[in-house]
Design an enzyme around this catalytic site. Structure first.
Site, mmCIF file in Angstrom:
data_model
loop_
_atom_site.group_PDB
_atom_site.id
_atom_site.type_symbol
_atom_site.label_atom_id
_atom_site.label_comp_id
_atom_site.label_asym_id
_atom_site.label_seq_id
_atom_site.Cartn_x
_atom_site.Cartn_y
_atom_site.Cartn_z
ATOM 1 N N HIS A 27 0.844 -1.191 0.000
ATOM 2 C CA HIS A 27 0.000 0.000 0.000
ATOM 3 C C HIS A 27 0.887 1.251 0.000
ATOM 4 O O HIS A 27 2.097 1.172 0.235
ATOM 5 C CB HIS A 27 -0.947 0.014 1.211
ATOM 6 C CG HIS A 27 -0.261 0.103 2.536
ATOM 7 N ND1 HIS A 27 -0.156 -0.952 3.402
ATOM 8 C CD2 HIS A 27 0.351 1.151 3.146
ATOM 9 C CE1 HIS A 27 0.494 -0.574 4.486
ATOM 10 N NE2 HIS A 27 0.821 0.697 4.365
HETATM 11 P P1 TYD Z 1 -2.011 -2.692 7.303
HETATM 12 O O1 TYD Z 1 -1.538 -1.296 7.439
HETATM 13 O O2 TYD Z 1 -2.716 -3.071 6.051
HETATM 14 O O3 TYD Z 1 -0.769 -3.672 7.553
HETATM 15 P P2 TYD Z 1 0.319 -4.188 6.482
HETATM 16 O O4 TYD Z 1 0.559 -3.085 5.534
HETATM 17 O O5 TYD Z 1 1.535 -4.491 7.242
HETATM 18 O O6 TYD Z 1 -0.228 -5.406 5.843
HETATM 19 O O7 TYD Z 1 -2.916 -3.021 8.553
HETATM 20 C C1 TYD Z 1 -3.395 -4.336 8.795
HETATM 21 C C2 TYD Z 1 -4.745 -4.212 9.479
HETATM 22 O O8 TYD Z 1 -4.624 -3.532 10.726
HETATM 23 C C3 TYD Z 1 -5.781 -3.430 8.666
HETATM 24 O O9 TYD Z 1 -7.020 -4.092 8.821
HETATM 25 C C4 TYD Z 1 -5.857 -2.090 9.332
HETATM 26 C C5 TYD Z 1 -5.462 -2.389 10.762
HETATM 27 N N1 TYD Z 1 -4.745 -1.277 11.402
HETATM 28 C C6 TYD Z 1 -5.360 -0.512 12.384
HETATM 29 O O10 TYD Z 1 -6.547 -0.740 12.741
HETATM 30 N N2 TYD Z 1 -4.666 0.506 12.974
HETATM 31 C C7 TYD Z 1 -3.388 0.791 12.620
HETATM 32 O O11 TYD Z 1 -2.765 1.725 13.181
HETATM 33 C C8 TYD Z 1 -2.762 0.014 11.576
HETATM 34 C C9 TYD Z 1 -1.351 0.296 11.126
HETATM 35 C C10 TYD Z 1 -3.472 -1.012 11.006
#
Ligand code: TYD
Length: 139
Positions: free
Chosen positions: A50
């Site tokens: 992302h």
């Molecule tokens: P995501 O940022 O997509 O993680 P990665 O890029 O490492 O795969 O986040 C994973 C999940 O966690 C997504 O459902 C959103 C949630 N999340 C929160 O609720 N709060 C946060 O501060 C973060 C970073 C993620």
């Protein structure tokens, strides 16, 4: 990739162990409003996939070894976080992916804002279009 900076912090050693630190106005240029960390990584599995439209971040690996890859759709830049003194200071707008290269690795992130799903771009083609329209790249 001028908007991603790798900074090596001082390691203050004492008989009790080592200490490193970074501060706003020195290594980072934003307030940290949120901290999160990724742990129990599945070995060699990628995550991330992302970009953030506005969010700035500082990230480091307090334990283990993690490869962090960024692209603006044209150029790629990859960093190895393998020492707690190495931090990455990341401006908004870069697509990123992470790979843990060692069991037990931890990725620690300080973010300039609270969680907001609207700030994410999770589709790569959508990102490429956004990047072109916003011309955010420093390259
Ligand atoms: P995501 O940022 O997509 O993680 P990665 O890029 O490492 O795969 O986040 C994973 C999940 O966690 C997504 O459902 C959103 C949630 N999340 C929160 O609720 N709060 C946060 O501060 C973060 C970073 C993620």
């Amino acid at each position: 990739m001028k908007k991603i900076r790798e900074v090596t912090l001082k390691e203050i050693k004492s008989p009790g162990g080592s200490l490193s630190f970074f501060e706003k106005g020195k290594e980072i240029n934003f307030d940290i409003k949120r901290i999160y960390y990724i742990y129990k990584f599945c070995e060699q599995n990628r995550r991330g996939f992302h970009a953030h439209k506005e969010l700035k971040q500082v990230m480091f690996c307090p334990h283990g070894k993690i490869k962090v890859e960024f692209t603006d759709g044209r150029m790629k830049q990859s960093y190895l976080l393998d020492d707690p003194t190495k931090i990455l200071v990341i401006e908004k707008g870069y697509w990123r992916e992470f790979v843990s290269l060692e069991e037990g690795s931890i990725l620690f992130v300080g973010a300039s804002d609270v969680y907001d799903e609207k700030d994410y771009i999770r589709d790569y083609n959508e990102y490429l279009k956004w990047e072109e329209d916003n011309n955010e790249s420093a390259i």
